[in-house]
Motif scaffolding. Structure first.
Motif, PDB file in Angstrom:
ATOM      1  N   PRO A 121     -30.172 -26.978  33.601  1.00 41.01           N
ATOM      2  CA  PRO A 121     -29.514 -27.496  34.799  1.00 41.01           C
ATOM      3  C   PRO A 121     -29.623 -29.009  34.845  1.00 41.01           C
ATOM      4  CG  PRO A 121     -30.933 -25.638  35.327  1.00 41.01           C
ATOM      5  CD  PRO A 121     -31.214 -26.018  33.900  1.00 41.01           C
ATOM      6  N   PRO A 122     -28.604 -29.681  35.395  1.00 40.88           N
ATOM      7  CA  PRO A 122     -28.643 -31.135  35.470  1.00 40.88           C
ATOM      8  C   PRO A 122     -29.773 -31.617  36.366  1.00 40.88           C
ATOM      9  CG  PRO A 122     -26.867 -30.264  36.816  1.00 40.88           C
ATOM     10  CD  PRO A 122     -27.420 -29.118  36.021  1.00 40.88           C
ATOM     11  N   ALA A 123     -30.078 -32.899  36.255  1.00 40.99           N
ATOM     12  CA  ALA A 123     -31.138 -33.462  37.081  1.00 40.99           C
ATOM     13  C   ALA A 123     -30.773 -33.329  38.553  1.00 40.99           C
ATOM     14  CB  ALA A 123     -31.324 -34.935  36.727  1.00 40.99           C
ATOM     15  N   VAL A 139     -26.275 -17.002  50.665  1.00 41.73           N
ATOM     16  CA  VAL A 139     -27.032 -17.014  49.414  1.00 41.73           C
ATOM     17  C   VAL A 139     -27.164 -15.622  48.864  1.00 41.73           C
ATOM     18  CG1 VAL A 139     -28.383 -19.056  50.027  1.00 41.73           C
ATOM     19  CG2 VAL A 139     -29.239 -16.794  50.627  1.00 41.73           C
ATOM     20  N   ALA A 140     -27.431 -15.541  47.550  1.00 42.58           N
ATOM     21  CA  ALA A 140     -27.710 -14.253  46.923  1.00 42.58           C
ATOM     22  C   ALA A 140     -29.197 -14.007  47.041  1.00 42.58           C
ATOM     23  CB  ALA A 140     -27.309 -14.277  45.452  1.00 42.58           C
ATOM     24  N   PRO A 169     -33.022 -21.498  40.381  1.00 39.91           N
ATOM     25  CA  PRO A 169     -33.353 -21.330  38.957  1.00 39.91           C
ATOM     26  C   PRO A 169     -33.823 -19.932  38.585  1.00 39.91           C
ATOM     27  CG  PRO A 169     -35.091 -22.537  40.087  1.00 39.91           C
ATOM     28  CD  PRO A 169     -33.975 -22.384  41.073  1.00 39.91           C
ATOM     29  N   GLU A 170     -33.822 -18.989  39.520  1.00 39.20           N
ATOM     30  CA  GLU A 170     -34.270 -17.632  39.215  1.00 39.20           C
ATOM     31  C   GLU A 170     -33.115 -16.636  39.103  1.00 39.20           C
ATOM     32  OE1 GLU A 170     -37.380 -17.079  38.303  1.00 39.20           O
ATOM     33  OE2 GLU A 170     -37.591 -19.246  38.618  1.00 39.20           O
ATOM     34  N   ASN A 171     -31.887 -17.111  39.108  1.00 41.12           N
ATOM     35  CA  ASN A 171     -30.727 -16.221  39.003  1.00 41.12           C
ATOM     36  C   ASN A 171     -30.508 -15.851  37.535  1.00 41.12           C
ATOM     37  OD1 ASN A 171     -28.244 -14.935  38.926  1.00 41.12           O
ATOM     38  ND2 ASN A 171     -27.216 -16.413  40.250  1.00 41.12           N
ATOM     39  N   GLU A 220     -36.808 -14.062  29.870  1.00 43.71           N
ATOM     40  CA  GLU A 220     -38.115 -14.425  30.414  1.00 43.71           C
ATOM     41  C   GLU A 220     -38.266 -13.958  31.856  1.00 43.71           C
ATOM     42  OE1 GLU A 220     -38.391 -18.617  29.968  1.00 43.71           O
ATOM     43  OE2 GLU A 220     -38.576 -18.534  27.768  1.00 43.71           O
ATOM     44  N   ARG A 221     -37.161 -13.915  32.585  1.00 43.17           N
ATOM     45  CA  ARG A 221     -37.200 -13.533  33.993  1.00 43.17           C
ATOM     46  C   ARG A 221     -36.984 -12.043  34.205  1.00 43.17           C
ATOM     47  NH1 ARG A 221     -36.108 -18.574  33.224  1.00 43.17           N
ATOM     48  NH2 ARG A 221     -36.675 -20.152  34.781  1.00 43.17           N
ATOM     49  N   ASN A 222     -36.364 -11.395  33.228  1.00 48.63           N
ATOM     50  CA  ASN A 222     -36.162  -9.944  33.303  1.00 48.63           C
ATOM     51  C   ASN A 222     -36.047  -9.414  31.881  1.00 48.63           C
ATOM     52  OD1 ASN A 222     -35.407  -7.311  33.656  1.00 48.63           O
ATOM     53  ND2 ASN A 222     -33.653  -7.721  34.974  1.00 48.63           N
ATOM     54  N   GLY A 223     -37.151  -8.840  31.396  1.00 47.74           N
ATOM     55  CA  GLY A 223     -37.179  -8.368  30.017  1.00 47.74           C
ATOM     56  C   GLY A 223     -36.629  -6.983  29.815  1.00 47.74           C
ATOM     57  N   SER A 224     -35.928  -6.446  30.805  1.00 42.83           N
ATOM     58  CA  SER A 224     -35.379  -5.093  30.680  1.00 42.83           C
ATOM     59  C   SER A 224     -33.851  -5.069  30.758  1.00 42.83           C
ATOM     60  CB  SER A 224     -35.959  -4.188  31.781  1.00 42.83           C
ATOM     61  OG  SER A 224     -35.615  -4.677  33.067  1.00 42.83           O
ATOM     62  N   ASN A 225     -33.217  -6.223  30.594  1.00 44.40           N
ATOM     63  CA  ASN A 225     -31.756  -6.303  30.640  1.00 44.40           C
ATOM     64  C   ASN A 225     -31.207  -6.196  29.217  1.00 44.40           C
ATOM     65  OD1 ASN A 225     -29.040  -7.289  30.671  1.00 44.40           O
ATOM     66  ND2 ASN A 225     -29.419  -8.116  32.704  1.00 44.40           N
TER      67      ASN A 225
END
Length: 241
Positions: free
Chosen positions: A47-49, A20-21, A131-133, A162-167
């Motif tokens: 993402p799919p169900a 995993v990453a 879901p955090e990638n 939303e997960r990284n506002g500095s990219n």
């Protein structure tokens, strides 16, 4: 037992339950390019169900094989041998189908081959598991742009932000997508934020590219301007007194 090493711009972990990453180490060099129906659907931007998770590797030997296939995929990818990279990641996933990194980087390989539909499917699977990638959201947005689904691309870039506002790349690409759908004001806001972040990081080449985009957007008509012009043209002049 757990091993940790750097691969493909990410900090990766390998254990008896798979590969995993653990955390991104900045923008992945494996997908450094800045860069499916045309109709945007809910399925195309999320993402799919949840599906059957499938069986985990049954033994340490199986887990080692899964990790080795992933390492083979990474080596092929680094050599720009994207077809063989896809084959190796696929072999890994056939043994263990809950490996988010294998889906993610197979998606990157598909995107390098301009196979955006398959790339999109793999990014969705990767995000279903992890879901955090933020990079999966970012590159999924790019795949959606290539498929002409700019509204969906905006949603995917927004999830990354939303997960990284500095990219800065996420703001740059969302600005492009906003411009494509005719939202000039939102496009300029994102591009100016991207420029600010590139300057902070001393990314001179990216600064110049974004400055050109800003000029292009400013010289173009946004959706509201175009609609106003069309409405004015269709409205008859009032009769003279």
């Amino acid at each position: 037992m757990r091993y940790v090493y750097k691969s493909a711009g990410l900090l990766l972990g390998c254990s008896t339950i798979g590969f995993v990453a653990l955390a991104p180490l900045g923008l992945s060099p494996l997908a450094a390019q800045t860069e499916a129906a045309p109709t945007v659907t809910e399925e195309s931007v999320a993402p799919p169900a949840t599906q059957d998770a499938g069986a985990e590797p049954a033994a340490e030997e199986s887990s080692a094989t899964v990790a080795e296939y992933v390492r083979q995929g990474d080596r092929h990818y680094a050599a720009a041998d994207y077809e063989d990279a896809i084959a190796s990641y696929t072999q890994s996933l056939e043994l263990f189908n809950r490996n988010a990194y294998a889906y993610y980087n197979r998606g990157n390989a598909f995107r390098q081959l301009d196979n955006y539909k398959e790339a999109l499917a793999d990014y969705n699977r990767a995000l279903q598991i992890n879901p955090e990638n933020i990079f999966a959201y970012l590159y999924r947005g790019m795949a959606l742009q290539e498929l002409g689904e700019d509204q969906g691309a905006v949603a995917s870039f927004s999830a990354a932000i939303e997960r990284n506002g500095s990219n800065p790349l996420a703001f740059e690409k969302r600005g492009e997508a906003y411009h494509a759908i005719g939202d000039k004001q939102a496009a300029l806001k994102d591009l100016e934020q991207a420029l600010k972040l590139y300057k902070k990081a001393d990314k001179y080449r990216q600064e110049r590219a974004v400055e050109k985009q800003i000029k292009k957007v400013k010289s173009s008509k946004g959706a509201s301007e175009s609609e106003t012009s069309a409405a004015d043209a269709s409205t008859p002049e009032p009769p003279a007194p």
